[in-house]
Design a protein around this motif. Structure first.
Motif, short mmCIF file in Angstrom:
data_model
loop_
_atom_site.label_atom_id
_atom_site.label_comp_id
_atom_site.label_asym_id
_atom_site.label_seq_id
_atom_site.Cartn_x
_atom_site.Cartn_y
_atom_site.Cartn_z
N ALA A 149 1.08 -1.22 -0.02
CA ALA A 149 -0.01 -0.09 0.02
C ALA A 149 1.01 1.06 0.00
CB ALA A 149 -1.02 -0.12 1.25
N TYR A 150 0.14 2.32 -0.35
CA TYR A 150 0.98 3.79 -0.24
C TYR A 150 0.94 3.86 1.18
CZ TYR A 150 0.09 4.53 -5.09
OH TYR A 150 0.06 4.80 -6.45
N PRO A 151 2.05 4.59 1.67
CA PRO A 151 2.29 4.89 3.05
C PRO A 151 1.08 5.81 3.64
CG PRO A 151 4.19 5.45 1.89
CD PRO A 151 3.36 5.12 0.98
N SER A 152 0.37 5.33 4.64
CA SER A 152 -0.73 5.99 5.21
C SER A 152 -1.97 5.78 4.18
CB SER A 152 -0.69 7.33 5.55
OG SER A 152 0.61 7.61 6.52
N GLY A 153 -1.97 5.08 3.28
CA GLY A 153 -3.06 4.82 2.43
C GLY A 153 -4.11 3.81 2.99
N GLN A 154 -5.19 3.57 2.19
CA GLN A 154 -6.17 2.67 2.61
C GLN A 154 -5.61 1.24 2.01
OE1 GLN A 154 -9.15 3.52 4.14
NE2 GLN A 154 -8.23 5.44 4.32
N ALA A 160 1.60 -4.99 11.79
CA ALA A 160 3.19 -4.54 11.48
C ALA A 160 3.12 -4.12 9.94
CB ALA A 160 3.91 -5.78 11.33
N ILE A 161 4.29 -3.11 9.91
CA ILE A 161 4.44 -2.37 8.49
C ILE A 161 6.00 -2.20 8.37
CG2 ILE A 161 4.28 0.11 7.25
CD1 ILE A 161 1.88 0.61 9.05
N PHE A 162 6.20 -2.50 7.05
CA PHE A 162 7.51 -2.82 6.59
C PHE A 162 7.71 -1.87 5.70
CE2 PHE A 162 5.63 -6.97 7.75
CZ PHE A 162 6.49 -7.04 8.78
N PRO A 163 8.42 -0.54 5.61
CA PRO A 163 8.67 0.32 4.63
C PRO A 163 9.61 -0.37 3.52
CG PRO A 163 9.00 1.42 6.78
CD PRO A 163 8.83 -0.15 6.98
N THR A 164 9.26 -0.10 2.18
CA THR A 164 9.72 -0.68 1.14
C THR A 164 9.96 0.35 0.14
OG1 THR A 164 7.82 -1.33 -0.01
CG2 THR A 164 8.85 -2.89 1.55
N ARG A 165 11.13 0.05 -0.79
CA ARG A 165 11.50 1.03 -1.86
C ARG A 165 11.68 0.27 -3.14
NH1 ARG A 165 12.75 6.23 -2.52
NH2 ARG A 165 14.27 6.90 -4.25
N LEU A 166 10.96 0.65 -4.16
CA LEU A 166 11.38 0.15 -5.64
C LEU A 166 12.86 0.26 -5.73
CD1 LEU A 166 8.29 1.20 -7.59
CD2 LEU A 166 8.71 -1.23 -6.43
N GLY A 167 13.55 -0.72 -6.58
CA GLY A 167 14.82 -0.36 -7.20
C GLY A 167 14.55 -1.09 -8.48
N VAL A 168 15.68 -0.69 -9.34
CA VAL A 168 15.93 -1.50 -10.46
C VAL A 168 16.32 -2.80 -10.43
CG1 VAL A 168 17.16 -1.36 -12.86
CG2 VAL A 168 16.66 0.72 -11.51
N VAL A 169 15.81 -3.84 -11.14
CA VAL A 169 16.05 -5.16 -11.11
C VAL A 169 16.23 -5.75 -12.33
CG1 VAL A 169 14.99 -7.60 -10.72
CG2 VAL A 169 14.41 -5.77 -9.17
N VAL A 170 17.64 -6.35 -12.41
CA VAL A 170 18.43 -7.00 -13.64
C VAL A 170 18.72 -8.38 -13.69
CG1 VAL A 170 18.92 -4.65 -14.36
CG2 VAL A 170 20.51 -5.82 -12.93
N ALA A 171 18.97 -8.89 -14.46
CA ALA A 171 19.55 -10.09 -14.55
C ALA A 171 20.96 -10.17 -13.86
CB ALA A 171 19.65 -10.87 -15.91
N LEU A 265 11.24 8.72 -6.74
CA LEU A 265 10.59 7.45 -6.56
C LEU A 265 10.15 7.31 -5.04
CD1 LEU A 265 9.83 4.71 -8.05
CD2 LEU A 265 12.00 4.03 -7.27
N LYS A 266 8.92 7.39 -4.72
CA LYS A 266 8.47 7.42 -3.41
C LYS A 266 8.41 5.88 -2.66
CE LYS A 266 7.47 11.76 -3.78
NZ LYS A 266 8.43 12.66 -3.19
N ASN A 267 8.47 5.84 -1.39
CA ASN A 267 8.52 4.69 -0.55
C ASN A 267 7.04 4.01 -0.64
OD1 ASN A 267 11.08 4.95 -0.11
ND2 ASN A 267 10.84 5.55 2.06
N HIS A 268 6.92 2.84 -0.47
CA HIS A 268 5.44 2.30 -0.10
C HIS A 268 5.66 1.12 0.94
CE1 HIS A 268 7.34 -0.44 -2.92
NE2 HIS A 268 6.34 -1.27 -2.92
N GLU A 269 4.60 0.64 1.38
CA GLU A 269 4.72 -0.02 2.47
C GLU A 269 4.19 -1.55 2.10
OE1 GLU A 269 3.18 3.42 5.53
OE2 GLU A 269 1.80 1.87 5.19
N LEU A 270 4.84 -2.56 3.00
CA LEU A 270 4.18 -3.93 2.98
C LEU A 270 3.60 -4.01 4.33
CD1 LEU A 270 3.94 -6.83 1.91
CD2 LEU A 270 6.06 -7.36 2.93
N ARG A 271 2.17 -4.26 4.11
CA ARG A 271 1.53 -4.63 5.49
C ARG A 271 1.09 -5.82 5.93
NH1 ARG A 271 -2.57 0.45 6.75
NH2 ARG A 271 -1.11 2.17 6.39
N LEU A 272 1.32 -6.18 7.16
CA LEU A 272 0.81 -7.46 7.57
C LEU A 272 -0.34 -7.13 8.56
CD1 LEU A 272 1.13 -10.51 8.18
CD2 LEU A 272 2.78 -9.99 9.92
#
Length: 303
Positions: A149-154, A160-171, A265-272
């Protein structure tokens, strides 16, 4: 029993959209369900479903009745949990609803690790979208939910909240794999596979490119994290994912994760989270605590 099988039948008609489908799920005759539904509608003096060629949809009265039915079924489930505790027995199943990429990514390894100490506990996993995870928890179909989810989003109510950030993923053998970081402009030189508009990732990427004043021209789009990773492994494209999404691939040395510089590039959250207004069985609590501890380690390099 303190509730009728009719409650489950009405609930299943609402879920599946037809009496025939409900009959198949519940393994009873369609005519029997239809007869009981008609009797109930006569008792209420109004129809509970609109009947049309494509199936059945709840009327306004039906929505009220089904909401009450589902609350009644949840209360019945809670009562059974408490009775089992009084008898000294334990529920040995944990039901988790998780986004598709997580269900096929980090969860299999974590479940295997958890069951090394708790082999008697059955873990069932429902792969879902964000809204699907929310619905599963709300309806009591799942005990635990794992969703971005977006931070503080619906999103799901989080324990538990785990802040995450997208990165470039390559082989792993890609020429960008050894880079310590990248800027968005550098990514445009390569074929790009991104999540489609149904996924949170897409909006994060689109907003970042827009904020940086860079045109975004992806080569591929998909709502499947597994498909995106597959195309990256073969070298056909690069993509944007969080480190949690590719943790298993990093461990297998198949992919590389490169952080992106800049504030665009904004952070987002993984929510449990877990189902609300219901007593959680001991195995659910154990698995929830296990996930909280182990997921929190993923954003940092493993030992």
């Amino acid at each position: 029993m303190l509730h009728s099988s009719l409650l489950k039948q009405i609930d299943e008609i609402a879920r599946s959209g037809s009496i025939r489908s409900a009959a198949e799920v519940l393994n009873v005759s369609a005519s029997s369900i239809n007869r009981r539904l008609i009797q109930l509608e006569e008792e209420f003096g109004m129809p509970l479903f609109h009947r049309h060629r494509q199936g059945m949809a709840l009327t306004a009265a039906g929505e009220i009745v089904v909401a009450h039915i589902r609350e009644t079924l949840r209360d019945h489930e809670r009562m059974h949990h408490r009775l089992k505790e009084l008898r000294g027995t334990r529920e040995t199943q944990v039901r988790i609803s998780a986004m598709h990429g997580l269900a096929s990514g980090i969860l299999p390894r974590l479940i295997r690790k958890f069951r090394e100490d708790h082999p008697e506990i059955l873990i069932t996993v429902r792969a879902q979208t964000t809204t699907g995870v929310e619905a599963d928890l709300a309806m009591g179909v799942a005990d635990l939910g794992l969703s971005y989810a977006y931070p503080s989003g619906q999103s799901i109510p989080a324990t538990a909240i785990f802040p995450t950030r997208l990165g470039v993923v390559v082989a792993a053998n890609h020429r960008l794999a050894k880079r310590s970081d990248l800027r968005l402009m550098e990514v445009t030189a390569f074929p790009l596979a991104i999540a489609d508009e149904t996924m949170t990732i897409n909006h994060l990427i689109s907003d970042a490119f827009s904020a940086a004043g860079i045109d975004l021209h992806p080569t591929y789009k998909s709502n499947s994290v597994e498909l995106l990773k597959s195309m990256v492994r073969t070298g056909e494209a690069i993509t944007f994912l969080s480190r949690i999404d590719v943790d298993e691939d990093l461990r297998a040395n198949q992919l590389a994760y490169v952080p992106v510089l800049g504030r665009e590039l904004k952070n987002h959250e993984l929510r449990l989270g877990h189902r609300q207004n219901s007593a959680l069985a001991t195995p659910v609590t154990l698995f929830e605590e296990f996930l909280r501890a182990h997921i929190s380690l993923i954003e940092t390099p493993w030992v």
